[in-house]
Design a protein around this motif. Structure first.
Motif, short mmCIF file in Angstrom:
data_model
loop_
_atom_site.label_atom_id
_atom_site.label_comp_id
_atom_site.label_asym_id
_atom_site.label_seq_id
_atom_site.Cartn_x
_atom_site.Cartn_y
_atom_site.Cartn_z
N ARG A 180 8.57 21.71 -23.46
CA ARG A 180 9.46 21.94 -24.58
C ARG A 180 9.35 22.91 -25.97
O ARG A 180 10.18 23.16 -25.17
CB ARG A 180 9.05 20.14 -25.10
N GLU A 181 8.10 23.39 -26.12
CA GLU A 181 7.52 24.25 -26.57
C GLU A 181 8.03 25.60 -26.23
O GLU A 181 8.47 26.78 -26.73
CB GLU A 181 6.01 24.35 -26.98
N THR A 182 8.05 25.63 -24.74
CA THR A 182 7.96 27.17 -23.73
C THR A 182 9.71 27.39 -24.12
O THR A 182 10.43 28.56 -24.15
CB THR A 182 7.84 26.89 -22.54
N ALA A 183 10.33 26.35 -24.03
CA ALA A 183 11.96 26.45 -23.44
C ALA A 183 12.42 26.59 -25.17
O ALA A 183 13.57 27.15 -25.23
CB ALA A 183 12.44 24.87 -24.09
N SER A 184 11.66 26.25 -25.87
CA SER A 184 12.30 26.19 -27.30
C SER A 184 11.95 28.38 -27.91
O SER A 184 12.72 28.56 -28.32
CB SER A 184 10.90 25.78 -28.86
N ARG A 185 11.01 28.66 -26.86
CA ARG A 185 10.77 30.29 -27.67
C ARG A 185 11.96 30.31 -26.81
O ARG A 185 12.47 32.17 -27.57
CB ARG A 185 9.27 30.34 -27.35
N ILE A 186 11.98 30.40 -25.35
CA ILE A 186 12.65 30.82 -24.36
C ILE A 186 13.65 30.67 -24.92
O ILE A 186 15.65 32.55 -25.55
CB ILE A 186 12.44 30.00 -23.19
N PHE A 187 14.77 29.54 -25.00
CA PHE A 187 16.09 29.69 -25.57
C PHE A 187 16.31 29.85 -27.25
O PHE A 187 17.26 30.43 -27.57
CB PHE A 187 16.57 28.82 -24.96
#
Length: 950
Positions: A754-761
């Protein structure tokens, strides 16, 4: 009087052709060196001297640096790609081989090998019949009655007639032929637009290049203008294509370029050094050679006393020995008989031992007296089965000196065997404190423990040593190790017990035959010990072997003995369910086809899919179009039959491997299934298992869960406990890359995907959708496994452009990860291996390959191996530590290891204690310096069966 034949070898031509012959299946030795050019060149040479009476011989190689042709045309050979680094590394070894066998090498500064060879050919054509050994067509220009070509790869001689037939010109016209049609490989431009047919037609009519331009007005069609426009290039090309034939080069004295096959003996140690075992065997068998130990080969000619001393030979000069080593069979006397076994283990490679069958207790006591004087011994057992928990002990072989191996018959049919209790007592006393060496020791130790004999000696497993030294070889049988180290082929077991329906068991083998076969195992193992011990220490991987793999051997032994309880009734129910599913799938596949056929037949399936249904073909193999899983996955989004076939194959595999097979694997003595854990299969260090394979049961599918339910607690007093590392490879990525964002996410116990998704998107964490988290998860793990935009686009079913943007965004948010990937590849390119946090190494011989495909694959492994291999090291460390903590407790048993998961049987009353031990040791298996950065999390659960505990 007929002239002698002089053979002139084009060394570069042989090297290039040999290297590219193996380009698709490169030959790599245990040191990570590509040896394809070596093998190909030497094999070609050996075939030449075996097929023809080669007596006079010389070789030439291109020198480094530019030639006069480069000065004439800067672009000369510019089109030719740089020589592959793997080939460059083999030039000097090839030259060394020819030097060892006394073939003179001739060259000249500023000129190519072609010039040197052609000048020699023209100079000596009246004195000798000349044969030029090369596949290079340029030599066609020097052919004449006394000069022939020989293409060693096609094994054909080429004379004037063949040249005229192939090219349409005579040898003396060949230079002008190249001047017109050019040669792209050498960047000889020629006349643009005129090819081989045009060149030969013009030369047939006007004879020479000068003749063509003298009659340029007569040339018809577009050829005229092309010749006019490119006249300068045509004459430059003629100069570039002309081989120099008048260099002031001369042959050395006749004795120097006279070749004797005996000289090949001088190369035996060279073959061993580069692990050219097949070639070595070929030479030894054909010429009856044995290797001269390095110390003797290096001795000066006048050191006759030392040579005579070591080999028990008369001094040179008395008329009984020739001057050149290798020219006599007298030097093949077995060195071991005169003390040469004091030479380093890697020098003495001859396998020769005396098998001793111990027939009675008196002989046994004599053997024990010798054993007591030894510092270490090798041990091997012979049994009635490959299943150590079902096998009966038939015999024991031992080796503890460089001359003998001993066989103790214990359970042979119709033979007066030695009494095992007395054998055990005697051996235990004589072996006390000594190092015990074995090849696949786990099996032998389990066999002895079945007879209530537990060895507490220091242990050394040569199979594990071979694996640690080169985990990418995947060939660690004793016979393979013997072939690799000694060029010695061991006796196959089928020669004793047969195969197939007529196969018997080892207890039926006559004892004298058993003594040789088993003694050979013990002797070869004993000989491998010194070699592998030295290499382990020299290559800095001894700690991995001594502190991880050898202690783990005892852990795996106990796990295999523990086994796992199986609920047969549940498996039967699962099997019925799978059969129903397979029936439905089969019916639907037949409906699509319009007829019934054998779904398991590749040929019938290929015909249906690609000929009748007209589905676009994806991949072709040797037998036709492929229907493997990668092809089906490509087709699945658009073709129902591909989706159905994938599901059909998965279910059929589970049915045959588990629901049908597991009940048959239950040990009648224990009522449990005992898998075998393998340490020498996965190149990264991961464990595997077999009979049954526990690694391939699906985790998330319903059928997979049903199968796992059959792995259950033995009764109501026990539960199954599963402990699984949480995202261990991503945590290791954070540690090894030292990426602050990734480290922070783990330290704060955040949902990493979820943290990765937050940063990527670029959105707040709380706004991340389920789909976006799933995409981020794919990217997180895809980065570890080297997934590029193409594979990511397929995995996420998005465009390659979007996939590329996702990857770029990922690296923008985690910049040190990109740096880690680059550094991992650079480290591997420099060192030719990757390594884990524990120092385990995986050699990557293709990391600098000229083949983009091979290099890319090696680069992917270079990034992934430190992560996956370190994860393997961590769980192995945890297993060793847990084993030490629980081995004296009867209320807990470690029974399975699958990927990053450990499975236990625990008595319910001790569940809390068991979980504390398991979690503590698993979390602390990561060295403290890394735990300070990122903590390992362990998910642990209990249940009546494996599915509930997962």
């Amino acid at each position: 009087m007929a002239k002698e034949t002089l053979y002139l070898i084009d060394g570069n031509a042989l090297l290039y052709r040999a290297y590219f012959a193996f380009i698709k299946n490169p030959l790599i030795n245990s040191k990570g060196m590509n040896t394809g050019a070596l093998v190909g060149t030497i094999s070609t040479f050996l075939k030449l001297i075996e097929n023809y009476p080669v007596r006079y011989l010389a070789i030439s190689f291109d020198r480094k640096g530019p030639t006069f042709r480069h000065e004439l045309a800067e672009k000369y050979k510019a089109n030719r790609p740089p020589m592959p680094v793997e080939l460059i590394a083999q030039i000097e070894p090839v030259k060394k081989f020819f030097s060892l066998i006394q073939v003179p090498e001739l060259d000249r500064e500023g000129y190519e090998a072609d010039d040197v060879i052609s000048s020699l050919a023209k100079k000596y054509k009246d004195e000798y019949d000349i044969v030029v050994i090369s596949g290079d067509k340029d030599f066609a220009q020097i052919v004449e009655p006394s000069i022939r070509l020989y293409d060693p790869f096609k094994e054909t001689f080429i004379e004037s007639d063949q040249i005229e037939e192939k090219y349409g010109v005579k040898p003396e016209q060949f230079i002008d032929y190249l001047a017109i049609c050019g040669d792209t490989s050498d960047n000889i431009p020629g006349v643009k637009g005129l090819g081989p047919k045009g060149a030969s037609a013009l030369l047939q009519k006007y004879q020479t290049l000068d003749g063509i331009y003298e009659h340029i007005d007569e040339v018809t069609g577009s050829a005229q203008q092309k010749l006019i426009d490119d006249k300068e290039n045509a004459f430059l090309s003629r100069v570039l294509a002309t081989i120099v034939t008048d260099l002031p080069v001369t042959l050395p004295d006749t004795e120097t370029f006279t070749f004797h096959p005996d000289y090949l003996q001088n190369a035996l140690s060279f073959f061993r050094e580069y692990e050219l075992n097949t070639i070595r065997n070929r030479v030894e068998k054909k010429y009856g050679f044995k290797e001269i130990p390095a110390e003797v080969a290096a001795t000066e000619v006048d050191s006759t006393e030392e040579q005579g001393d070591l080999f028990d030979l008369p001094p040179e000069g008395d008329g009984t020995q020739p001057a050149k080593p290798g020219a006599t069979d007298s030097l093949t006397e077995e060195p071991a008989k005169t003390g040469a076994t004091n030479l380093p283990a890697e020098v003495v490679t001859t396998i020769k031992f005396e098998p001793h069958l111990i027939k009675n207790m008196e002989e046994f006591q004599t053997m024990l007296a010798g054993l007591r004087q030894a510092s270490y011994l090798s041990l091997d057992t012979e049994t009635t089965s490959i299943d150590p928990l079902m096998a009966e002990l038939v015999g024991i072989s031992l080796c503890f000196n460089p001359h003998n191996a001993y066989y103790l018959p214990i359970g042979h049919f119709m033979y007066e065997n030695l009494p095992f209790p007395k054998v055990q007592t005697g051996l235990q006393d004589a072996m006390r404190g000594k190092m015990v060496i074995g090849h696949n020791l786990k099996y032998d130790l389990l066999i002895l423990e079945n007879r209530q004999w537990r060895l507490d000696n220091p242990l050394f497993d040569t199979m594990l040593a071979a694996y640690i030294l080169d985990p990418g070889t995947n060939s660690y049988s004793l016979d393979n190790c013997s072939e690799r180290e000694f060029s010695y082929h061991m006796q196959p077991i089928k020669e004793l017990i047969g195969s197939g329906k007529t196969q018997t068991t080892f207890d039926m083998v006559p004892v004298d035959q058993a003594a040789f076969y088993s003694g050979e195992d013990a002797y070869v193992t004993w000989r491998l010990y010194d070699i592998y011990l030295k290499r382990l220490k020299d290559t800095c991987v001894y700690d991995v072997f001594e502190k991880m793999e050898m202690p783990l051997l005892k852990v795996l032994m106990q796990m295999e003995k523990n086994g796992v309880h199986i609920d047969i009734s549940r498996l039967a129910e699962t099997s019925r369910h799978i059969q129903e599913q397979l029936g439905k799938l089969t019916k639907r596949i037949y409906e699509i086809a319009g007829y019934t056929f054998n779904i398991n037949s590749t040929q019938q399936l290929t015909k249906l899919m690609f000929e009748e249904l007209k589905i676009p073909t994806q991949k072709k193999n040797k037998t036709g179009f492929s229907t493997d899983i990668s092809v089906l996955e490509e087709l699945a989004p658009n073709h129902e039959i591909a989706r159905l076939l994938i599901e059909y194959r998965q279910l059929a595999k589970l049915e045959s491997t588990y629901t049908q097979a597991l009940p048959k694997m239950i040990n009648p003595n224990t009522g449990r299934v005992h898998t075998s854990f393998n340490q020498t299969v996965a190149s990264t260090g991961r464990l595997s298992s077999s009979n049954p394979n526990m690694q391939n049961i699906p985790v998330r599918t319903e059928i997979g869960k049903e199968i796992r339910k059959a792995f259950c607690a033995p009764d109501a007093e026990w539960v199954i406990v599963s402990a699984d590392y949480s995202q261990i490879e991503l945590r290791l990525l954070a540690i090894l890359s030292k990426d602050p964002n990734l480290i922070k996410a783990f330290q704060n116990h955040e949902d990493i995907h979820r943290e990765t998704a937050s940063r990527i998107f670029g959105i707040p964490v709380e706004e991340v959708s389920k789909l976006q988290r799933s995409q981020a998860k794919t990217i997180n793990f895809g980065i570890i496994y080297g997934m590029g935009a193409v594979r990511l686009s397929k995995a996420l079913e998005i465009s390659q452009k979007q996939a590329k943007e996702f990857i770029e965004n990922y690296f923008a948010q985690f910049p040190t990860i990109k740096e880690y990937i680059s550094n991992s590849v650079l480290f591997a390119k420099s060192n030719l291996f990757s390594e884990t946090i524990s120092g385990r190494r995986l050699y990557l011989p293709n990391i600098n390959s000229s083949s983009q495909r091979f290099q890319s694959e090696a680069e992917r492994i270079a990034v992934n191996m430190p992560l996956q291999g370190s994860a393997a090291d961590i769980i192995k460390t945890a297993m060793i530590c847990i084993h030490e903590k629980i081995r004296d407790h009867s209320w807990i048993r470690m029974i399975l290891q699958v990927h990053d998961e450990l499975v236990f049987e625990v008595k319910k009353d001790y569940l809390a204690s068991a979980e504390r031990i398991i979690v503590s040791e698993m979390e602390n298996a990561l060295p403290l310096e890394y735990r300070k950065l990122v903590h390992l999390d362990v998910d642990i659960h209990a249940g009546e069966n494996w599915a509930e505990a997962h």
